[in-house]
Design a protein around this motif. Sequence first.
Motif, short mmCIF file in Angstrom:
data_model
loop_
_atom_site.label_atom_id
_atom_site.label_comp_id
_atom_site.label_asym_id
_atom_site.label_seq_id
_atom_site.Cartn_x
_atom_site.Cartn_y
_atom_site.Cartn_z
N GLU A 23 54.08 1.15 -13.06
CA GLU A 23 54.56 1.19 -11.68
C GLU A 23 54.44 2.61 -11.13
O GLU A 23 54.80 3.57 -11.80
CB GLU A 23 56.03 0.75 -11.64
N PRO A 24 53.94 2.77 -9.89
CA PRO A 24 53.83 4.11 -9.31
C PRO A 24 55.21 4.70 -9.01
O PRO A 24 56.19 3.98 -8.88
CB PRO A 24 53.03 3.90 -8.03
N ARG A 29 54.70 5.45 -3.84
CA ARG A 29 54.90 4.24 -3.01
C ARG A 29 55.17 4.61 -1.56
O ARG A 29 54.66 3.97 -0.64
CB ARG A 29 56.05 3.42 -3.57
N ALA A 32 51.91 5.81 0.05
CA ALA A 32 51.01 4.67 0.24
C ALA A 32 51.43 3.85 1.46
O ALA A 32 50.58 3.44 2.26
CB ALA A 32 50.97 3.80 -1.01
N ALA A 33 52.73 3.64 1.62
CA ALA A 33 53.21 2.89 2.78
C ALA A 33 52.97 3.66 4.07
O ALA A 33 52.59 3.08 5.10
CB ALA A 33 54.70 2.58 2.62
#
Length: 85
Positions: A23-24, A29, A32-33
């Motif tokens: 999991e990052p 995260r 990325a979002a």
Amino acid sequence: MSGRNDEEREFDLKWADGAEHKEPSARARMLAARWKDNPPGPVPFRGEPEYRGPSGRSSWVSTAVVLGCVVAVIVLLGYADFRPY
């Protein structure tokens, strides 16, 4: 008893390191979002710095001030050495 915990911990680390999917991190995260809708523009490897200091003086002025202070200290030390007691 602590030996048993060490063995279990080592087993857990081997199991976690061997996982196929990791999991990052929370920051990855979040970025990325954020970049999904608004990707960042290209950035040069070593771009020109925009910050020039509190007064906006160039680096040569700061260098001259430092060298002037060093010369003043050398002169003062030389004067103190040659002064009669």
